[in-house]
Design an enzyme around this catalytic site. Structure first.
Site, PDB file in Angstrom:
ATOM      1  N   SER A 142       9.472 -12.437  14.135  1.00 54.47           N
ATOM      2  CA  SER A 142       8.739 -12.501  15.397  1.00 54.47           C
ATOM      3  C   SER A 142       9.476 -13.435  16.346  1.00 54.47           C
ATOM      4  O   SER A 142      10.168 -14.356  15.911  1.00 54.47           O
ATOM      5  CB  SER A 142       7.315 -13.024  15.152  1.00 54.47           C
ATOM      6  OG  SER A 142       6.503 -11.982  14.650  1.00 54.47           O
ATOM      7  N   ASP A 181       5.014  -9.647  12.484  1.00 52.46           N
ATOM      8  CA  ASP A 181       3.593  -9.841  12.240  1.00 52.46           C
ATOM      9  C   ASP A 181       3.029 -10.894  13.199  1.00 52.46           C
ATOM     10  O   ASP A 181       2.086 -10.633  13.943  1.00 52.46           O
ATOM     11  CB  ASP A 181       3.370 -10.263  10.778  1.00 52.46           C
ATOM     12  CG  ASP A 181       1.899 -10.309  10.401  1.00 52.46           C
ATOM     13  OD1 ASP A 181       1.038  -9.929  11.221  1.00 52.46           O
ATOM     14  OD2 ASP A 181       1.589 -10.739   9.268  1.00 52.46           O
ATOM     15  N   ASP A 232       8.938  -8.798  -4.375  1.00 51.17           N
ATOM     16  CA  ASP A 232       9.568 -10.048  -3.956  1.00 51.17           C
ATOM     17  C   ASP A 232       9.688 -10.988  -5.156  1.00 51.17           C
ATOM     18  O   ASP A 232       8.761 -11.698  -5.507  1.00 51.17           O
ATOM     19  CB  ASP A 232       8.735 -10.697  -2.848  1.00 51.17           C
ATOM     20  CG  ASP A 232       9.337 -12.014  -2.385  1.00 51.17           C
ATOM     21  OD1 ASP A 232      10.393 -12.415  -2.919  1.00 51.17           O
ATOM     22  OD2 ASP A 232       8.746 -12.639  -1.494  1.00 51.17           O
ATOM     23  N   ASP A 271       3.986  -5.121   1.611  1.00 54.24           N
ATOM     24  CA  ASP A 271       4.798  -6.272   2.025  1.00 54.24           C
ATOM     25  C   ASP A 271       4.633  -7.375   0.965  1.00 54.24           C
ATOM     26  O   ASP A 271       3.507  -7.712   0.598  1.00 54.24           O
ATOM     27  CB  ASP A 271       4.259  -6.740   3.396  1.00 54.24           C
ATOM     28  CG  ASP A 271       5.161  -7.733   4.086  1.00 54.24           C
ATOM     29  OD1 ASP A 271       6.340  -7.835   3.720  1.00 54.24           O
ATOM     30  OD2 ASP A 271       4.673  -8.400   5.029  1.00 54.24           O
ATOM     31  N   HIS A 272       5.727  -7.904   0.483  1.00 53.79           N
ATOM     32  CA  HIS A 272       5.695  -9.015  -0.487  1.00 53.79           C
ATOM     33  C   HIS A 272       4.834  -8.758  -1.726  1.00 53.79           C
ATOM     34  O   HIS A 272       3.963  -9.571  -2.052  1.00 53.79           O
ATOM     35  CB  HIS A 272       5.227 -10.321   0.178  1.00 53.79           C
ATOM     36  CG  HIS A 272       6.237 -10.881   1.119  1.00 53.79           C
ATOM     37  ND1 HIS A 272       7.407 -11.473   0.704  1.00 53.79           N
ATOM     38  CD2 HIS A 272       6.276 -10.903   2.474  1.00 53.79           C
ATOM     39  CE1 HIS A 272       8.103 -11.844   1.761  1.00 53.79           C
ATOM     40  NE2 HIS A 272       7.458 -11.497   2.842  1.00 53.79           N
TER      41      HIS A 272
HETATM   42 ZN    ZN Z   1       8.044 -11.486   4.763  1.00 55.57          ZN
END
Ligand code: ZN
Length: 332
Positions: free
Chosen positions: A237, A279, A115, A93-94
């Site tokens: 979220s 998350d 990213d 992620d990222h």
């Molecule tokens: Zn993100």
């Protein structure tokens, strides 16, 4: 050098194709520890959902990348032991540099995000293309997620004061030049548990913050430009108010928490959005239960009795997401 196939993992290619045509999204749940991983796998096996286990650079620092990799291997075996083999992706992620992505690809990740959204457009294209060339030339094709547009909010090492929406006019050029397999876009989602400033929201009769709606017009425009291309939503979220209240009841303080309403995510999942990142909701569920138990059982000092109920709550949350929000239940 480990290939993800040796770990029993899959990349996102087939999963996204099916998700786009089937009108649902694959859950991408972040994990840093064993209880989170167990909850994710239990929920996804029970609901028969494919899953993306997501590791941020913060998670790598916290848990160590080799431990996380072997937990992903363990996740595959655990699902098998629970009686149903679901497709499992291990995703960075990222990723913020070529080197980090390379390291993850060589460790056994089946998918990485690069990213470059904080860079200029041309620099973002160049960096994303470089990562794609490496990932796609592996013996086992590693899939790559890029990002156009900037999300506001704070998540681990990623933070931005301001957002700017994805420009639909840029997506054909970006996807064509970089050869990314999926694209994260900015349509109003945001990282963290306080996704909007109170002045961006309205309040209902109980004083609860109501966020501004997602920009579905931008999503539609993007879909028109690149029909059927897999789209990713970060910062998705919903920040359930029950967890916020539970945390505050047991001594926490989470002022002005607000997330993305589940109906809006459900609507997005029916479109070309095929991966939804969650998350903060897991963090809230865990923290709420841990706080509750520490307050209600002051003589408890066995971490299993504290983390066990938090794990059960997490599993409940993830099952609910798969069934009622993402629509991924029954798709594995
Ligand atoms: Zn993100």
């Amino acid at each position: 050098m480990t290939s993800y196939k040796e770990l029993g993992l899959v990349n996102t290619k087939e999963l996204f194709k099916k998700a786009v045509s089937g009108g649902y999204a694959i859950p991408a749940y972040n994990f840093n520890n064993m209880e989170q991983m167990q909850a994710i796998i239990q929920a996804c096996v029970e609901t028969k959902s494919p899953v993306i286990l997501q590791v941020s650079s913060g998670a790598r620092k916290y848990a160590n990348q080799n431990i996380l990799k072997n937990m992903a291997r363990g996740a595959v075996e655990y699902a098998h032991e629970l009686g149903y083999d679901i497709p499992i992706v291990l995703h960075l992620d990222h990723g913020d540099s070529f080197e980090l992505c390379k390291d993850c690809i060589e460790t056994g990740f089946s998918s990485v995000m690069i990213d470059g959204s904080h860079l200029s457009y041309d620099e973002n294209v160049a960096l994303t293309k470089k990562v794609c060339e490496l990932a796609h030339s592996q013996k086992d094709y590693v899939t790559v997620e890029g990002e156009l547009g900037v999300l506001a909010g704070v998540e681990d090492d990623v933070s931005s004061e301001h957002s700017h929406y994805t420009q639909p006019s840029e997506v054909i050029d970006f996807v064509g030049k970089t050869k990314v397999d999926s694209l994260a876009i900015s349509i109003g989602t945001s990282h963290g548990r306080a996704k909007f400033k109170p002045e961006q929201c309205t309040r209902d009769a109980n004083g609860i913050l109501i966020p501004p709606p997602l920009r579905f017009d931008i999503l539609e425009e993007v879909e028109k430009q690149i029909p059927g291309f897999p789209i990713v939503l970060h910062g998705s979220s919903s920040v359930p108010i029950e967890y916020v209240h539970m945390i505050e009841k047991y001594g926490g303080k989470l002022t002005d928490s607000v997330g993305i309403p589940e109906e809006q995510l459900r609507k997005a999942a029916k479109s070309a959005v095929c991966k939804i990142n969650i998350d903060s909701d897991g963090r809230l569920a865990m923290t709420a239960l841990i706080r509750k138990i520490l307050v209600e059982k002051p003589d408890e000092f066995d971490p299993r009795k504290i983390l066990g109920p938090a794990r059960d709550e997490l599993k409940k949350l993830y099952s609910h997401k798969n069934q009622n929000v993402l629509g991924s239940a029954g798709r594995a």
